[in-house]
Design an enzyme around this catalytic site. Sequence first.
Site, PDB file in Angstrom:
ATOM      1  N   ASN A   1      -3.568  -5.243  -5.717  1.00 17.58           N
ATOM      2  CA  ASN A   1      -4.007  -4.053  -4.990  1.00 17.58           C
ATOM      3  C   ASN A   1      -4.168  -4.284  -3.491  1.00 17.58           C
ATOM      4  O   ASN A   1      -4.721  -3.438  -2.788  1.00 17.58           O
ATOM      5  CB  ASN A   1      -5.318  -3.535  -5.578  1.00 17.58           C
ATOM      6  CG  ASN A   1      -5.200  -3.320  -7.074  1.00 17.58           C
ATOM      7  OD1 ASN A   1      -5.723  -4.103  -7.848  1.00 17.58           O
ATOM      8  ND2 ASN A   1      -4.460  -2.301  -7.482  1.00 17.58           N
TER       9      ASN A   1
ATOM     10  N   ILE B   1      -4.969  -2.132   1.609  1.00 18.14           N
ATOM     11  CA  ILE B   1      -5.740  -2.110   0.361  1.00 18.14           C
ATOM     12  C   ILE B   1      -5.521  -0.791  -0.362  1.00 18.14           C
ATOM     13  O   ILE B   1      -5.585   0.274   0.252  1.00 18.14           O
ATOM     14  CB  ILE B   1      -7.249  -2.279   0.666  1.00 18.14           C
ATOM     15  CG1 ILE B   1      -7.510  -3.560   1.449  1.00 18.14           C
ATOM     16  CG2 ILE B   1      -8.069  -2.237  -0.624  1.00 18.14           C
ATOM     17  CD1 ILE B   1      -8.832  -3.585   2.173  1.00 18.14           C
ATOM     18  N   CYS B   2      -5.301  -0.875  -1.675  1.00 20.74           N
ATOM     19  CA  CYS B   2      -5.211   0.317  -2.507  1.00 20.74           C
ATOM     20  C   CYS B   2      -6.538   0.424  -3.282  1.00 20.74           C
ATOM     21  O   CYS B   2      -6.757  -0.302  -4.248  1.00 20.74           O
ATOM     22  CB  CYS B   2      -4.032   0.206  -3.473  1.00 20.74           C
ATOM     23  SG  CYS B   2      -3.817   1.667  -4.485  1.00 20.74           S
ATOM     24  N   LEU B   3      -7.422   1.290  -2.795  1.00 17.96           N
ATOM     25  CA  LEU B   3      -8.728   1.471  -3.417  1.00 17.96           C
ATOM     26  C   LEU B   3      -9.160   2.919  -3.164  1.00 17.96           C
ATOM     27  O   LEU B   3      -9.200   3.366  -2.012  1.00 17.96           O
ATOM     28  CB  LEU B   3      -9.748   0.489  -2.822  1.00 17.96           C
ATOM     29  CG  LEU B   3     -11.144   0.505  -3.426  1.00 17.96           C
ATOM     30  CD1 LEU B   3     -11.132   0.085  -4.897  1.00 17.96           C
ATOM     31  CD2 LEU B   3     -12.075  -0.418  -2.638  1.00 17.96           C
TER      32      LEU B   3
END
Length: 192
Positions: A79, A87-89
Amino acid sequence: MVDLTRVQKELQECNKDVEVSGIRVAPKADSLIHLIGTIPGPLGTPYEGGTFNIDITLPDGYPFEPPKMRFATKVWHPNISSQSGAICLDILKDQWSPALTIKTALLSLQALLSAPAPDDPQDAVVAQQYIKDQNTFISTARYWTEAFAKATGVEEKVKRLIEMGFPEDLVRSILEAVGGDENLALEKLCSA
């Protein structure tokens, strides 16, 4: 306009329990808009023992808009982009709430290190490795933690680059700017 009073309170709150959480936040170059966060790698993960720097930029709409965060320290995680640190959040995008803080966002990043979500990757190559070959993923993540997130590794890199004749202050600032990547730092030092 960024609520600077809130940011100052958040910094004080965040740095109050550094000994317990290991999380710290500090202004970068005397700016309350551009910050550096630090999170320890979670115990029982390939990131254990590492210290990860997070580049934080507060948009004009903060706290009503999420902070812009990226890993300045290179990390091998589905992620997190292994190239850019993106960042993938969800809470850094559409699930942000003004009730959240910089510290809660950093705690969420630490939790993300503990629980990768390969079905919603930022780095497809890492996600595929995580899904198809756990052992290689774990050993690669550990290697990257050793190489980029451990203080002893940074000091060794600084020492090697100083021995090549570069000034220490410049070496440290460029190493930080490139997330601890010694080869990239050397390229930048040579072209400076």
